[in-house]
Design a protein around this motif. Structure first.
Motif, mmCIF file in Angstrom:
data_model
loop_
_atom_site.group_PDB
_atom_site.id
_atom_site.type_symbol
_atom_site.label_atom_id
_atom_site.label_comp_id
_atom_site.label_asym_id
_atom_site.label_seq_id
_atom_site.Cartn_x
_atom_site.Cartn_y
_atom_site.Cartn_z
ATOM 1 N N ARG A 1 0.834 -1.207 0.000
ATOM 2 C CA ARG A 1 0.000 0.000 0.000
ATOM 3 C C ARG A 1 0.869 1.257 0.000
ATOM 4 O O ARG A 1 0.544 2.264 -0.657
ATOM 5 C CB ARG A 1 -0.934 -0.025 1.216
ATOM 6 N N LYS B 1 1.880 2.033 -3.271
ATOM 7 C CA LYS B 1 0.720 2.224 -4.140
ATOM 8 C C LYS B 1 0.516 1.070 -5.122
ATOM 9 O O LYS B 1 -0.013 1.232 -6.222
ATOM 10 C CB LYS B 1 0.814 3.556 -4.900
ATOM 11 N N ASP B 2 0.980 -0.124 -4.663
ATOM 12 C CA ASP B 2 0.743 -1.334 -5.466
ATOM 13 C C ASP B 2 -0.561 -1.957 -4.975
ATOM 14 O O ASP B 2 -0.570 -2.925 -4.224
ATOM 15 C CB ASP B 2 1.923 -2.301 -5.306
ATOM 16 N N TRP B 3 -1.669 -1.374 -5.386
ATOM 17 C CA TRP B 3 -2.968 -1.749 -4.838
ATOM 18 C C TRP B 3 -3.345 -3.187 -5.205
ATOM 19 O O TRP B 3 -4.003 -3.868 -4.421
ATOM 20 C CB TRP B 3 -4.034 -0.767 -5.326
#
Length: 470
Positions: A434, A437-439
């Motif tokens: 997270r 930002k690697d959702w």
């Protein structure tokens, strides 16, 4: 503070006044160890474990005696050439002890075996003979019987007249004066093990069942003590006969008689003789010990308890609600949070327990405090929640039901610790994803955790996990 107990002899609630307010004395009939325990045995022992805990809370000290009947017709009948009666009895005694310990039943102050008190039984039988209330059988068998018609108070525990009672079926009636007379001593018979025989003035043999408890209670608690307990099925003939022989020998004996209700299956008493029992080991193999304790202890001790899967499922759900609140309150507590007053839960809990151990009402108070605590947490009131969590923990302690107590968290501790390492690693990986930002990766980790039946809760103090139940 006044504890009230239902006295089976008085058939009424009575204010409990111990002989010594600093040392309450309790004698409970323990198991006959011819085979392993079923959950009816656990329910009985648990009822008196809760009584003992509450009396210890109110008075400080409780001397608690629970006997083991290790010589009996049934023990001899179940013995084999490969496993003599004394070996069978000891092995079964250990099974009872393990089952009791598994669900948090405290060890008694004293746990005498019948075979260790034979001299005291012989002495008591001789005293009854000397007083004219017992007689050796005239046939030379060595049997000794209590003469029920010699004791005018016989029948006062169960409020029966002698002629309305069933005849005593504990010995061959050939040497009896009256069919209702019961065996104090059983003369040795051909074919019985030589090591199951003790010497006595009237002939070698072994004790009858009823004399054991009279002798052992006198030995460990004296001629008068506070409470005699046992299952409702023991009132007659066992406890009736105990009362008669002890008082006929001159002892004041028990001041209060407390009996727990029976466990039933489809409305029928659970019994080894009926073959409708659930072994304690089987119940504990599929349920956590704390769930078993809650399910068997949550009904009023005097009520019948019908065993069903639903009862265990409801117990598990109730414990999860309690555990969920306690863990949530613990996570939400800030080091500098103030603790505020949390109402009258302690007082209402104590009032319920003082009222003949009304555990259902006491648990209702506990669950009310849990609801109030969750409401406080939802409103951001950490102080009130902390106070309520403390009260809930204290109340549950008296019942032996605190799910956060180390006694229960130790069970399966290695497995829980290993699982925690794995889940915490995945939580860290999710947090890293997270942050980057690697959702997609974060969602995959979350879904994998959820698929394993684990719930995550993100809070200002970190992410916490719990296992989903139901």
């Amino acid at each position: 503070m006044t504890v009230r107990l239902y006295d089976s002899q008085a058939q009424a609630l009575r204010d409990f006044t111990p002989l010594d307010p600093e040392n309450v004395t309790v004698y409970v009939c323990g198991p006959t160890v011819q085979s392993g325990p079923h959950i009816g045995h656990l329910r009985a022992a648990l009822s008196f474990d809760i009584l003992r805990r509450w009396l210890a809370h109110r008075y400080g000290r409780v001397t608690f005696v629970r006997n083991v009947t290790d010589i009996d017709d049934k023990v001899l009948a179940n013995a084999t050439e490969q496993e003599p009666w004394w070996a069978l009895a000891y092995r079964m005694e250990l099974e009872f002890s393990r089952a009791y310990a598994a669900i948090g039943i405290a060890s008694p102050t004293y746990e005498p075996r019948a075979t260790a008190s034979i001299p005291q039984m012989v002495e008591l039988i001789q005293a009854l003979i000397d007083r004219g209330h017992a007689y050796p059988a005239p046939d030379g068998s060595g049997d000794v019987y209590f003469d029920v018609r010699s004791w005018p108070d016989y029948g006062t525990l169960t409020h029966q007249s002698i002629d309305a009672m069933e005849a005593a079926a504990d010995a061959d009636p050939r040497g009896k004066r009256d069919a209702h007379d019961f065996a104090l001593w059983k003369g040795a018979k051909p074919g019985e093990p030589a090591d199951a025989v003790w010497s006595a003035p009237w002939g070698a043999g072994r004790p009858g069942w009823h004399i054991e408890c009279s002798a052992m209670s006198r030995r460990y608690l004296g001629p008068e003590f506070d409470i005699h307990g046992g299952g409702l099925d023991l009132r007659f003939p066992h406890h009736e006969n105990e009362l008669a022989q002890s008082t006929a020998a001159g002892d004041a004996f028990a001041r209060y008689w407390v009996h727990n209700g029976l466990v039933t299956v489809d409305g029928q008493k659970m019994s080894k003789s009926l073959g409708n029992f659930v072994l304690a080991a089987d119940a504990l193999a599929v349920r956590s010990p704390l769930v078993v304790r809650y399910a068997l202890g949550s009904a009023h001790y005097r009520s019948s308890l019908d065993v069903s899967d639903r009862a265990f499922e409801e117990a598990e759900a109730a414990l999860e609600r309690i555990r969920g609140f306690l863990e949530r309150a613990r996570r939400s507590a800030a080091p500098d949070a103030g603790v505020t007053a949390a109402g009258d839960h302690r007082e209402r809990f104590a009032a319920a327990m003082d009222d003949d151990l009304n555990v259902p009402e006491a648990l209702a108070v506990v669950h009310g405090a849990v609801r109030d605590g969750n409401t406080a947490l939802d409103a951001g009131d950490a102080g009130t929640a902390a106070a309520l969590a403390q009260e809930v923990g204290e109340m549950l302690h008296h019942l032996g039901l605190d799910p956060l107590d180390p006694e229960w968290t130790r069970a399966g501790g290695d497995e829980t610790a290993a699982l925690d390492v794995l889940v915490q690693t995945m939580i860290t990986q999710r947090a890293d994803a997270r942050a980057a930002k690697d959702w997609a990766a974060a969602d995959r980790i979350r879904d994998a955790i959820a698929a394993a039946g684990i719930t995550l809760e993100d809070t200002p103090h970190g992410t916490h996990w719990s296992i989903q139940h139901g």
